[in-house]
Structure formats: C-alpha cells, structure tokens
Enzyme design. Structure first.
Site, PDB file in Angstrom:
ATOM      1  N   ASP A  12      10.620  52.371   2.363  1.00  0.00           N
ATOM      2  CA  ASP A  12      11.563  52.888   3.347  1.00  0.00           C
ATOM      3  C   ASP A  12      12.339  51.738   3.957  1.00  0.00           C
ATOM      4  OD1 ASP A  12      10.581  55.337   2.949  1.00  0.00           O
ATOM      5  OD2 ASP A  12       9.383  55.447   4.776  1.00  0.00           O
ATOM      6  N   GLY A  28       4.490  52.074   9.088  1.00  0.00           N
ATOM      7  CA  GLY A  28       3.412  52.611   9.925  1.00  0.00           C
ATOM      8  C   GLY A  28       2.323  53.242   9.085  1.00  0.00           C
ATOM      9  N   ASP A  29       1.955  54.447   9.480  1.00  0.00           N
ATOM     10  CA  ASP A  29       0.938  55.204   8.752  1.00  0.00           C
ATOM     11  C   ASP A  29       1.657  56.304   7.971  1.00  0.00           C
ATOM     12  OD1 ASP A  29      -1.154  56.764   7.911  1.00  0.00           O
ATOM     13  OD2 ASP A  29      -2.285  56.546   9.778  1.00  0.00           O
ATOM     14  N   LYS A  71      15.809  56.454   4.201  1.00  0.00           N
ATOM     15  CA  LYS A  71      16.204  57.771   4.702  1.00  0.00           C
ATOM     16  C   LYS A  71      16.559  57.593   6.163  1.00  0.00           C
ATOM     17  CE  LYS A  71      12.489  59.707   3.223  1.00  0.00           C
ATOM     18  NZ  LYS A  71      11.364  60.504   3.581  1.00  0.00           N
ATOM     19  N   MET A  87      11.222  58.519  16.750  1.00  0.00           N
ATOM     20  CA  MET A  87      12.633  58.864  16.496  1.00  0.00           C
ATOM     21  C   MET A  87      13.267  59.464  17.746  1.00  0.00           C
ATOM     22  SD  MET A  87      12.124  60.343  12.650  1.00  0.00           S
ATOM     23  CE  MET A  87      10.460  60.935  12.841  1.00  0.00           C
ATOM     24  N   GLU A 146       0.818  -1.219   0.000  1.00  0.00           N
ATOM     25  CA  GLU A 146       0.000   0.000   0.000  1.00  0.00           C
ATOM     26  C   GLU A 146       0.855   1.274   0.000  1.00  0.00           C
ATOM     27  OE1 GLU A 146      -3.043   0.145  -0.747  1.00  0.00           O
ATOM     28  OE2 GLU A 146      -3.290  -2.025  -0.690  1.00  0.00           O
ATOM     29  N   ALA A 173       3.150  53.208  14.528  1.00  0.00           N
ATOM     30  CA  ALA A 173       3.949  52.534  15.561  1.00  0.00           C
ATOM     31  C   ALA A 173       3.359  52.757  16.955  1.00  0.00           C
ATOM     32  CB  ALA A 173       5.381  53.038  15.513  1.00  0.00           C
TER      33      ALA A 173
HETATM   34  N1  SAH Z   1       4.989  56.584   9.677  1.00  0.00           N
HETATM   35  C1  SAH Z   1       5.583  55.848  10.765  1.00  0.00           C
HETATM   36  C2  SAH Z   1       6.632  56.649  11.493  1.00  0.00           C
HETATM   37  C3  SAH Z   1       7.844  56.915  10.656  1.00  0.00           C
HETATM   38  S1  SAH Z   1       9.063  57.768  11.520  1.00  0.00           S
HETATM   39  C4  SAH Z   1       4.474  55.349  11.702  1.00  0.00           C
HETATM   40  O1  SAH Z   1       3.338  55.790  11.575  1.00  0.00           O
HETATM   41  O2  SAH Z   1       4.767  54.508  12.546  1.00  0.00           O
HETATM   42  C5  SAH Z   1      10.122  56.451  11.998  1.00  0.00           C
HETATM   43  C6  SAH Z   1      10.023  56.153  13.473  1.00  0.00           C
HETATM   44  O3  SAH Z   1       8.842  55.434  13.748  1.00  0.00           O
HETATM   45  C7  SAH Z   1      11.117  55.294  14.027  1.00  0.00           C
HETATM   46  O4  SAH Z   1      12.281  56.032  14.303  1.00  0.00           O
HETATM   47  C8  SAH Z   1      10.478  54.786  15.287  1.00  0.00           C
HETATM   48  O5  SAH Z   1      10.491  55.776  16.277  1.00  0.00           O
HETATM   49  C9  SAH Z   1       9.050  54.599  14.853  1.00  0.00           C
HETATM   50  N2  SAH Z   1       8.752  53.207  14.455  1.00  0.00           N
HETATM   51  C10 SAH Z   1       8.392  52.762  13.238  1.00  0.00           C
HETATM   52  N3  SAH Z   1       8.152  51.432  13.282  1.00  0.00           N
HETATM   53  C11 SAH Z   1       8.336  51.041  14.548  1.00  0.00           C
HETATM   54  C12 SAH Z   1       8.235  49.790  15.230  1.00  0.00           C
HETATM   55  N4  SAH Z   1       7.874  48.683  14.587  1.00  0.00           N
HETATM   56  N5  SAH Z   1       8.522  49.763  16.541  1.00  0.00           N
HETATM   57  C13 SAH Z   1       8.882  50.887  17.209  1.00  0.00           C
HETATM   58  N6  SAH Z   1       8.988  52.068  16.614  1.00  0.00           N
HETATM   59  C14 SAH Z   1       8.727  52.173  15.306  1.00  0.00           C
END
Ligand code: SAH
Length: 467
Positions: free
Chosen positions: A249, A303-304, A271, A384, A22, A333
């Site tokens: 990014d 993030g946003d 950047k 940051m 089998e 974040a």
């Molecule tokens: N547009 C992004 C922010 C960009 S500025 C947002 O809305 O989250 C980049 C900073 O975002 C980083 O220096 C850090 O402070 C923060 N950041 C982004 N991703 C992160 C993560 N996964 N954990 C912690 N901090 C984060």
C-alpha cells in the site's frame, strides 16, 4: 550520501603508495589483500615494508615519489603523516588521472577506504563518511562475529558450482538451493569432512532439488506496522527477505521496503482515499497471477492487515483462485499512536471498551454509535478521520459530548516525523487545518497525551483527568 560504495577490480592494476611508516603499513595490509601491483615510495621504510618488498609482494623505492611514478596508476595513496608532503603526492596523483586518497584527510581525498570484513569473496565494506569511526568499528565487529571465517571458503566452492545450478529455474527454487547450502548443509559438511565433503554435498543437494516438484506460489498478507521498521514482527521481516514479489500500500514506509530482497519486484498498489487509486480487483488479480507463476507474494499492508485493510476481499479472491495464503498480523496505528502519547488505550474505571472506527465507509462519512462515543470516558481510535473531523465533531456534540472532550491528533505515528497535536472536540477541525496535517493521521478521541510530573510543575498546571 556523498561517497558511493563500489568494488574496484585491482587485479594486475598499479597502486601507488607514498610513505614508509606505520600509517603506510596499516593501509598496505588492506591493499595487499588484493591482487594489485603495489609500488611503495618512502625512505626509511619500517621493517614490515622491507619484509614485504623482500618477499616480492610490493616494489619498494627508497626515495620520494615523482610524477612519472604515478603514470598508469589506478589508485594513489598519500600516507606520509605529513600534510605538505601528502599534498604534493595528492597533486601529482590527480594530475595523472588516478584516484587519490590522503590517509586521514577526508577533504583532500577523492575516495575513502572503508572498514572491511574479509570473507573473500564475500567482503563487507563499512563507511561512515568519516562521521563516526567508532560506529564503523562497532559494525565491523558485529559482522565479524556474525560471519564465520569458513564463509569465504563456502562461497568460493559455491561459486564453482554456479553454472551447474542453472539447471534449476531462476527464482524461489534456485534461491532455496543456495540458502540451504550456505546456511544448513554447507557449514555442516565443512565441519564434518572439509572441502571434499562440501563438494559432494553440493552435488547431492543439486540432484535432490532437480528432482523435487516445482514449488507452488503463495501469498502472505503481512502487516508492515505503522512505519518504524523496528516495529515489524520477526515473521514479517523473514517473509520480506524471502518474497519474490512485494505488493504494498502507499502508506507502507520506505525504510520497510528497503528490507525486501534486492531481486524482489516491488509494486506499489496504492488505494489513496482521494487520489489516483488502484482498484481492489486489480490488486487481487495481481496477487493471483504472480502466485500462479509459482512466486511467493508478500502483500504488505500498513499497520495490522486485519484492521481496516479490506482483507476479506483479498482473502475471498485468493480462496476463489485456489491460492494458498496466510495472515501475519502487525502493529496497528492506534497502538503506535498511544505509545507515542505515552498513554494506555484502556484504563480501569475510565473505559472498559475501546472502539476502532473509520470515519469513512463505502457510503461516505461513516455512521457510528454516537451516543456511546459521546459518553464521558469513552475512547475511540479514528482511522482515516482527517476529512471527517467536522462531521465527527457535529455528531458527537449533537449526542451530548462535552465540547472540551480531548482529542489527540497523531500524525506519522512511530515515524521519525511523528507529530502529536492536542485538541478538543470543539477545535479539532481548526487544529487539523492550521497545523497543515498532510500525512497519515489517527485521532484518539477521549485521550490526551500523558503529561509528565515535571512538565506539570513547569507549566504550573494540575493534571485534570477528563471525565
Ligand atoms: N491497517 C492499518 C490501517 C489502514 S487504514 C492499521 O492497522 O494501522 C489507513 C489509516 O490508518 C490512515 O488513514 C490513518 O488514519 C491510519 N494510519 C496508518 N498508519 C499511520 C501512522 N503511521 N500514523 C497515523 N495514522 C496512521
């Protein structure tokens, strides 16, 4: 990855299998899906194997396998359910240079056969390197359910049309043609009029597409979220599938880039605050030049995109160049960090305002409404903020903040390597330093992680609300 998945062309190739029970039948069912020349060695072969031999689908030798039987074989399977006999077959197979598989014996095998979803010519192969067969079965079922049996027929008919479709320029226009065919018009035509209707549909769809105007390029400014791919919006996911070009990014996590189409060109335009950086103008030019070529560009931002994303500069440049664009928001974040800490960013009677601030701006360390921030109950998410920690502490203390004001450091929010470090305003720079925080980090000023009732009992501490 220990096993690299490939699809081996077995048309007219010799495949040898030792075994007549089998286990052998189960393997043969898979092998017989191919156009290989299958030689089976086994006395006392079960009825199914004899029936295949009678039907001319395999050659059956009712004896043990010998060395010369493996000459010229591409694959050799040992499927006798007997370790010693299988080891002998494996030795012979290896000696003749064939790829050897000993059924259910990962260690003795040079390759393994995946679980297969067969929609020939579409084949899904699923492997777990032997780690989790249950998982493989589950994934197989998911694909079986998702891929209708007619998919194979559509793909075969589509294949005969590939040459004709080359009149459409490569890229979005050609891709649109195929997705319309596979996911809309093809299945409909098949259901209504069978194979002939599908062929007619292919022809008419092609005519419509040839005559349609060239598609204009566009840019979507998309939020990639904090790192966990499951925190992408459905819209972001869809656009990643469609994009010709993805410009991202440095912070955008690798598992998210994996979701881009395989043919998409992926460009990292980092950047970084302190390393080699792309200039914003170069990123703008890159987006504009690709859009001008009719490409669909996804500008992926961590993030946003509307939070500390230098979005206005990109929108202005796109407007100036007359490129069509849209924003797709993402999870910032700060939200992910709060979720990781199991706290809310706002709370009745504690803070009715919430600040998102960056510790850096074009002039270096950013100035803020320190007085407001220093008030009891104030909450701020600091982006940051790593390098600015000492500056932040100095300014807040100077404006009357309590030295034991909680500050939580969330590194890699939402990612597998997320770290949550508890600090106070006073020891913030030291905690950052001694904990070797190197990845993206966000500081939640005024918030401590939620302590569970159980943890409080274990630690014998009372949860004192910071005020
Ligand atoms: N547009 C992004 C922010 C960009 S500025 C947002 O809305 O989250 C980049 C900073 O975002 C980083 O220096 C850090 O402070 C923060 N950041 C982004 N991703 C992160 C993560 N996964 N954990 C912690 N901090 C984060």
């Amino acid at each position: 990855m220990k096993h690299f998945p490939i699809f081996v062309n077995l048309v007219g190739q010799k495949v040898v299998l030792a075994g007549g029970g089998e286990t052998a039948v189960a393997k043969l069912r898979l092998i017989l899906k191919t156009e290989a020349e299958v030689h089976v060695f086994g006395s006392d072969a079960v009825d199914q194997i004899v029936a295949w031999a009678d039907a001319g689908r395999i050659r059956l030798y009712e004896r043990a396998l010998q060395a010369e039987d493996c000459w010229g074989a591409r694959l050799v399977y040992a499927a006798q359910d007997d370790e010693i006999l299988d080891a002998r077959v494996a030795r012979i197979g290896r000696a003749t240079g064939a790829m050897v598989n000993v059924v259910d014996n990962l260690k003795a095998s040079m390759f393994i056969t995946p679980a297969i979803v067969d929609r020939d010519p579409v084949t899904v192969a699923i492997g777990t390197e032997g780690a989790a067969p249950v998982l493989a079965r589950h994934i197989k079922k998911t694909f079986e359910d998702a891929l209708p049996p007619s998919l194979g027929l559509l793909a075969r008919l589509g294949q005969t049309f590939r040459g004709a479709v080359e009149v459409l320029p490569m890229g979005r226009k050609r891709r649109n043609f195929w997705s319309k065919f596979y996911f809309e018009r093809g299945p409909l035509a098949l259901a209504e009029g069978g194979e002939a209707a599908v062929k007619a549909e292919l022809a008419s769809l092609l005519t419509t597409n040839v005559e349609s105007k060239d598609l204009a390029g566009r840019v979507d400014l998309v939020g990639a979220g904090p790192g966990d791919p499951e925190l992408l919006t459905l819209k972001a996911r869809k656009l990643m599938h469609e994009a010709d070009i993805v410009i991202h990014d440095q912070l955008v996590a690798a598992p998210i880039l994996e979701l881009a189409r395989r043919e998409a060109i992926i460009i990292e335009a980092g950047k970084t605050g302190f390393g080699h950086s792309w200039k914003q103008e170069d990123i703008n030019d890159l987006m504009i030049s690709h859009a001008a070529q009719g490409h669909h560009v996804v500008r992926l931002k961590s993030g946003d995109p509307v939070v500390f994303g230098r979005l206005d500069e990109e929108m202005d440049a796109l407007d100036a160049a007359g490129v069509d664009w849209a924003i797709v928001p993402g999870i910032s974040a700060a939200s992910a960090a709060a979720a990781g800490m199991r706290v809310s960013l706002t709370k009745r009677k504690r803070n009715s305002a919430l600040q998102f601030l960056t510790a850096h701006d074009v002039n270096g360390f950013a100035n803020q409404q320190w007085w407001d921030l220093a008030q009891p109950g104030a909450v701020a998410a600091v982006y940051m903020g790593k390098k600015a920690a000492a500056f932040l502490r100095g300014r807040l203390l100077m404006h009357g903040a309590a030295s034991n004001m909680p500050v939580t450091i969330v590194e890699n929010a939402s990612r597998l390597n997320q770290r949550i470090l508890q600090a106070t305003l006073m020891d913030l720079p030291e905690v950052l330093e001694t904990s070797s925080v190197n990845s993206p980090v966000i500081l939640l000023v005024g918030l401590a992680p939620r302590v569970t009732a159980k943890a409080m009992i274990d630690l014998n501490i009372a949860q004192t609300e910071y005020s």
